[in-house]
Design an enzyme around this catalytic site. Structure first.
Site: not given
Length: 524
Positions: A265, A220, A224, A127, A190
């Site tokens: 996640e 992870d 997002h 991410n 990001d």
């Protein structure tokens, strides 16, 4: 059995392994054979060279211990180069953190783990990168840089809006007269997955590590990737783009290893998780269930886990074409440790483990939970050195962080290894149950009512056996009548497994001692 069990473990397991052939069918939404994984923070686990920092060779030297637990795999928290102790801000996706060793050390770990039939999955943090990653350094150097579009800059985004970071932190950060997106922290910019070059490179990264022999990845912050802002993260457009990216990633990995395991996640509801399991992830961590298990153990009040999980698994099966596997855990590296959450109550910790390891899905155990390590936030205090010995000073023990929760040393491998009733050997017992009873590793789960609010109960079944699992969460002995009804027509005739030799089944009357788990076998 391939496990290396000490005398203490063997003594404890001996009262429970009353095995025989079983029959009766499972139901249609079965979970496939499931594994147990051991989550390792490399920096804290085992030191091989005396510098106080855990390393890959340290893990290799302790594989026999890991094997003795009865787990099927290990999850390595980030091992790539990073300026942070935790490693979740990567500076080189193709490298090994020099604190942890070399590529040759990693190759040796993979080889030795596989020799023991232990799988290895690794954290993959895509991410965001570190601000020290060469891609970001170049991106920040100017609008004409090669990697400018690999990150999101306000000047090319129409301004720094919206500003409500989806992780609860400021989303925009100043750099060289401009601003960039980093929803977790200014040190973690990001990546811009709208850029096809970014997506292509991250697929290449995944393929690289599969070629090195890893068996999969823990992903992870999986939700997002396109989830920068609270204002948009739950929008259909963002959810669809997240799903499409992980499908693209899966397709790329399939070119190298179609059996690679991907667990994400996705800290959200079942409805949000479901689409990620459609030709993308194999699993997503079940955070809601973790809270339920801890809450039930702490309160000594039963929850209808069978009912809840059967519905979740039906939904996941429909989303994934029957391929999804639940990912179960109690706590992890971002949460207060189990023993702390349970206020130091060892009996409650045993029951939480018993529930976890008799449910369908891949079970994840955070290093030290099997010993009863304590620890509460900040993060460093839940990632402390692993205690190998009763007294400090064992050469394998790491010293990068003070072991403030060490206590008198009774929470250690040395103290618990040969102690039959230790928490360590309780974990070994339950993991051995999973290995020897296929219906506990996969199959289905269904509700079972006992009318006793101290007893958690559920039916586990596959094509060959049907088992009734019961946990007495309380400090009082419990007695229940196993009456056959229209809703529950199966007769359970044999006490198959138990954590206490004081448990008994006489006719249809089951006596369960305090803090005890039993498994009953259905009548042939």
């Amino acid at each position: 059995m391939r496990r290396l069990l000490g005398a203490g473990a063997s003594a404890l397991i001996g009262c429970g392994l009353l095995l025989s052939a079983c029959s009766n069918g499972g139901s249609k939404q079965a979970v496939g054979p499931s594994d147990a994984y051991y989550e390792i923070f490399v920096r804290s686990f085992a030191d091989s060279n005396g510098d106080g920092i855990g390393d890959l060779n340290g893990i290799t030297s302790k594989l026999d211990y890991i094997d003795s637990l009865g787990v099927d795999g290990i999850w390595l928290m980030p091992i790539q180069p990073s300026p942070s102790y935790h490693g979740y801000d990567v500076t080189d996706y193709y490298g090994i953190n020099s604190d942890y060793g070399t590529q040759e050390d990693f190759d040796k770990l993979i080889k030795e783990a596989h020799k023991r039939s232990i799988k290895v999955i690794m954290d993959l943090v895509v991410n965001h990168t570190s601000v020290e990653h060469p891609w970001f350094v170049d991106s920040a150097s100017g609008k004409d840089s090669e990697h400018r579009q690999w990150y999101t800059w306000a000047s090319e985004h129409g301004g720094a809006t919206p500003s409500d970071g989806a992780a609860g932190n400021p989303a925009w950060h100043d750099r060289n007269g401009d601003q960039y997106v980093g929803i977790f922290w200014e040190g973690m910019p990001d990546l811009n997955f709208d850029n096809p070059e970014v997506r292509k490179e991250i697929v290449k990264v995944g393929q690289y590590w599969l070629k090195q022999g890893v068996d999969g990845f823990r992903l992870d912050a999986a939700k997002h990737i396109y989830g920068d802002f609270n204002a948009t993260i739950k929008s259909k457009q963002v959810k669809d783009k997240n799903q499409a990216w992980w499908q693209e990633f899966r397709q790329g990995l399939n070119e190298v290893n179609p059996d690679a395991y991907l667990v994400g996640e996705v800290w959200d509801s079942t409805a949000i998780i479901g689409p990620y399991l459609n030709n993308a992830l194999d699993s997503a961590f079940n955070f809601d269930l973790a809270g339920t298990l801890i809450g039930a153990a702490d309160s000594e009040k039963a929850q209808d886990i069978g009912f809840t999980l059967s519905r979740i698994h039906d939904y996941y099966a429909k989303q994934s074409g029957g391929k999804a596997v639940d990912a179960l855990f109690l706590t992890n590296h971002d949460q207060d440790r189990v023993m702390t959450a349970l206020k130091g109550n060892k009996d409650h910790a045993r029951m939480a483990a018993s529930m976890l390891l008799t449910l369908p899905g891949n079970a994840f155990i955070y290093y030290g939970e099997e010993l009863g390590m304590t620890g509460a936030k900040p993060d460093e205090k839940i990632r402390e050195p692993f205690p190998w010995s009763i007294a400090p000073g064992n050469p394998a023990e790491t010293t990068w962080e003070p072991a403030t929760n060490r206590g008198d040393g009774q929470v250690s491998v040395e103290a618990e290894d040969e102690t039959p009733r230790s928490l360590l050997n309780h974990y070994r017992t339950l993991l051995a149950w999973r290995e020897q009873q296929p219906a506990l590793r996969g199959g289905t789960i269904d509700s079972y009512a006992t009318g006793n609010d101290a007893i958690v109960s559920y039916v586990r079944a596959d094509d060959d056996s049907k088992l009734l699992v019961l946990h007495n969460l309380s400090g009082e002995p419990q007695s229940i009548e196993l009456t056959e009804t229209k809703a529950q027509p199966t007769k359970y005739a044999k006490l198959l497994l138990t954590t206490s030799d004081e448990a008994s089944l006489k006719g249809q009357t089951l006596a369960i001692p305090p803090y005890t788990s039993v498994v009953l076998q259905s009548e042939q």
